[in-house]
Design an enzyme around this catalytic site. Structure first.
Site: not given
Length: 159
Positions: A115-117, A119, A144
């Site tokens: 995961s990241c902010l 995608g 996120w």
């Protein structure tokens, strides 16, 4: 004399022709890689991720930078490995991985979700993981931003 003038030009043309063909091949490979990534980068939804985390059958790796985690928060149960460190981390020996990330290093057969902010970086991490043999790698495309939005909404509803 005419032959000497033509020969260097035709030889040069052959060389440049080959370079043009090679360049076209590289562009073709780049398109294929992008298509390959789109095909292999399976995304999980918010509910799927929530269920996977409850089941403890995955390792969730957040590939944002540490300052982003500190400033905005993280998905509970995630391990922070910044995108630029993912390749190296997945190739570490288990002892060093445990020491650095405080988690057991995943095996190539383990299910990983990145995961990241929002995608973008997580998709890149999936490509890296799969290239290293972690074939059960997926990403949480909502990242996120989506997680925080759903969690806030659930808290307001009292769930």
């Amino acid at each position: 004399m005419v032959m000497q003038r033509l020969l260097p030009w035709s030889t040069g043309r052959t060389i440049f022709g080959s370079a043009e063909a090679a360049l076209w091949g590289l562009k073709s490979i780049k398109r294929s890689c992008l298509n390959f990534c789109t095909a292999i980068c399976k995304a999980v939804t918010y509910m799927e991720l929530k269920n996977l985390l409850k089941s403890k059958k995955i390792m969730l790796i957040d590939v944002r930078e540490p300052w982003e985690i500190h400033e905005y928060g993280k998905i509970p149960g995630s391990v922070n490995i910044p995108l630029d460190d993912v390749g190296e981390a997945l190739q570490m020996n288990p002892k060093d991985f445990k020491e650095k990330y405080k988690e057991i290093k995943p095996s190539k057969s383990d299910s990983l979700v990145f995961s990241c902010l929002a995608g973008v970086r997580s998709k890149k991490a999936v490509v890296t993981a799969i290239s290293l043999g972690f074939n059960s790698a997926q990403h949480y495309a909502g990242g996120w931003k989506e997680w925080a939005t759903y969690e806030l909404s659930e808290k307001k509803q009292g769930n």
